[in-house]
Design a protein around this motif. Structure first.
Motif, mmCIF file in Angstrom:
data_model
loop_
_atom_site.group_PDB
_atom_site.id
_atom_site.type_symbol
_atom_site.label_atom_id
_atom_site.label_comp_id
_atom_site.label_asym_id
_atom_site.label_seq_id
_atom_site.Cartn_x
_atom_site.Cartn_y
_atom_site.Cartn_z
ATOM 1 N N ALA A 87 1.005 -1.345 -0.026
ATOM 2 C CA ALA A 87 -0.129 0.023 0.043
ATOM 3 C C ALA A 87 0.821 1.054 0.013
ATOM 4 O O ALA A 87 0.563 2.246 -0.445
ATOM 5 C CB ALA A 87 -0.855 0.072 1.098
ATOM 6 N N SER A 88 2.041 1.275 0.542
ATOM 7 C CA SER A 88 2.969 2.345 1.103
ATOM 8 C C SER A 88 3.444 2.518 -0.757
ATOM 9 O O SER A 88 3.625 3.701 -1.176
ATOM 10 C CB SER A 88 4.003 2.194 1.725
ATOM 11 O OG SER A 88 4.718 3.083 1.766
ATOM 12 N N ALA A 171 14.214 15.433 -3.556
ATOM 13 C CA ALA A 171 14.914 14.213 -3.494
ATOM 14 C C ALA A 171 15.498 13.750 -4.728
ATOM 15 O O ALA A 171 16.615 13.150 -4.799
ATOM 16 C CB ALA A 171 14.061 13.313 -2.529
ATOM 17 N N ARG A 172 14.697 13.862 -5.775
ATOM 18 C CA ARG A 172 15.209 13.284 -7.198
ATOM 19 C C ARG A 172 16.589 13.849 -7.552
ATOM 20 O O ARG A 172 17.626 13.342 -8.045
ATOM 21 C CB ARG A 172 13.999 13.251 -8.075
ATOM 22 C CG ARG A 172 12.953 12.328 -7.597
ATOM 23 C CD ARG A 172 13.251 10.820 -8.019
ATOM 24 N NE ARG A 172 13.650 10.533 -9.022
ATOM 25 C CZ ARG A 172 12.837 10.306 -10.176
ATOM 26 N NH1 ARG A 172 11.254 10.059 -9.899
ATOM 27 N NH2 ARG A 172 13.077 9.921 -11.369
ATOM 28 N N LEU A 178 13.791 6.022 -7.642
ATOM 29 C CA LEU A 178 12.304 6.031 -6.807
ATOM 30 C C LEU A 178 12.307 5.090 -5.703
ATOM 31 O O LEU A 178 11.505 5.630 -4.710
ATOM 32 C CB LEU A 178 11.514 5.055 -7.966
ATOM 33 C CG LEU A 178 11.249 5.663 -9.206
ATOM 34 C CD1 LEU A 178 10.528 4.554 -10.143
ATOM 35 C CD2 LEU A 178 10.497 7.178 -9.123
ATOM 36 N N TRP A 179 13.089 4.100 -5.569
ATOM 37 C CA TRP A 179 13.293 3.322 -4.306
ATOM 38 C C TRP A 179 13.770 4.340 -3.236
ATOM 39 O O TRP A 179 13.265 4.128 -2.106
ATOM 40 C CB TRP A 179 14.201 1.993 -4.373
ATOM 41 C CG TRP A 179 13.277 1.174 -5.241
ATOM 42 C CD1 TRP A 179 13.818 0.871 -6.378
ATOM 43 C CD2 TRP A 179 12.365 0.361 -5.161
ATOM 44 N NE1 TRP A 179 13.026 -0.155 -7.133
ATOM 45 C CE2 TRP A 179 11.995 -0.352 -6.063
ATOM 46 C CE3 TRP A 179 11.697 0.397 -3.606
ATOM 47 C CZ2 TRP A 179 10.878 -1.357 -6.047
ATOM 48 C CZ3 TRP A 179 10.516 -0.449 -3.683
ATOM 49 C CH2 TRP A 179 10.145 -1.621 -4.929
ATOM 50 N N GLY A 183 12.036 5.194 0.448
ATOM 51 C CA GLY A 183 12.503 4.823 1.389
ATOM 52 C C GLY A 183 12.958 6.043 2.426
ATOM 53 O O GLY A 183 12.786 5.688 3.677
ATOM 54 N N ARG A 184 13.566 6.888 1.757
ATOM 55 C CA ARG A 184 13.937 8.117 2.739
ATOM 56 C C ARG A 184 12.862 9.217 2.819
ATOM 57 O O ARG A 184 13.113 10.120 3.654
ATOM 58 C CB ARG A 184 15.185 8.682 1.835
ATOM 59 C CG ARG A 184 16.460 7.664 1.814
ATOM 60 C CD ARG A 184 17.751 8.275 1.322
ATOM 61 N NE ARG A 184 18.789 7.549 1.262
ATOM 62 C CZ ARG A 184 19.042 6.748 0.328
ATOM 63 N NH1 ARG A 184 18.458 6.903 -0.810
ATOM 64 N NH2 ARG A 184 20.312 5.839 0.256
#
Length: 275
Positions: A87-88, A171-172, A178-179, A183-184
């Motif tokens: 779901a996340s 962040a990109r 993507l991961w 995650g962060r």
């Protein structure tokens, strides 16, 4: 002032009646579970005069409730973990990533929420049987995930939609893929919603009786709710022991809700307002 006090009482009285109607059955069950069989037959409504803790021992030992507890814990923990992870990721993709068909995917997820389990019950059992997953924990976990995942994806999508896209874009730019963004950035920011959904899905899985009854057919694989329902046939003339088993099943749910009620309210409210 009088009108304000009158308005408060108008709302307070129905809430008090609802609280009493909710609490009384639990207090009644606790009272009966502490009675002996003889006292229950003679006086069902009166308070117990002797505390029979042996009813709880009988319900736990003779009905093999310990095994049922372990089965429910295994199915619940693994199912909730898979649901939250999927779901996340899906919520992040549907709320922050642009791809062809994203709107259609979201609408399909909404549509699956409208389908009662009773409609897909027979096809699901047929598919699990063909795959050799009947009467096994993998089969029960697959059923739980398929049943409770759509609402969790919808909720996480609504929650993540309230996070500005500038954060993920920054962040990109910093070099995260993507991961890395998921995650962060998304996981830490989505912690309140994930906690709320984790608790609610755990309660759904723990309370389930229909899915577990259909899939886990052997007595050794019963979940705790199926096991406690079997107590009624095992002790047809011993209602105190039967209610003691019900209290043993319900007690963990009450404890979890008391401990995490603020987190549940905060997460659900945040998800509702950010949608």
């Amino acid at each position: 002032m009088r009108k304000e006090k009158l308005g408060r009482w108008i709302f307070a009285i129905p809430m008090m009646a609802l609280a009493i109607a909710t609490i009384y059955p639990m207090l009644y069950a606790v009272n009966i579970s502490l009675k002996s069989r003889r006292e229950y037959v003679l006086d069902r409504l009166g308070p117990t005069t002797e505390i029979m803790l042996s009813n709880y021992v009988d319900a736990w030992v003779q009905a093999d409730m310990g095994r049922y507890y372990i089965n429910s814990i295994i199915a619940t923990v693994i199912s909730v973990g898979i649901i939250l992870a999927l779901a996340s990721m899906a919520g992040y993709a549907l709320s922050h990533l642009t791809f062809r068909g994203s709107r259609v995917v979201f609408l399909v997820i909404l549509a699956t929420m409208m389908v009662p389990f009773q409609v897909i019950m027979v096809p699901l059992i047929k598919v699990l049987g063909d795959m050799g997953l009947m009467d096994s924990f993998p089969g029960l976990i697959v059923a739980y995930v398929s049943q409770f995942l759509p609402f969790t994806v919808f909720f996480m999508t609504a929650f993540y939609s309230g996070i500005p896209k500038e954060i993920t874009e920054a962040a990109r730019i910093d070099g995260n893929g993507l991961w890395g963004v998921w995650g962060r950035i998304m996981l830490p920011l989505g912690r309140p919603a994930l906690l709320s959904m984790g608790i609610l899905n755990a309660l759904f899985c723990w309370n389930d009786i229909l899915i577990a009854l259909l899939i886990m057919q052997s007595p050794s694989n019963r979940t705790v709710m199926v096991g406690v329902s079997a107590l009624r046939g095992q002790y047809p003339d011993n209602i105190p022991t039967y209610l003691a088993g019900i209290i043993l099943v319900v007690l963990p749910l009450v404890i979890v809700y008391i401990i995490f009620q603020r987190q549940i309210t905060t997460g659900v409210t945040a998800g509702a307002t950010k949608g």
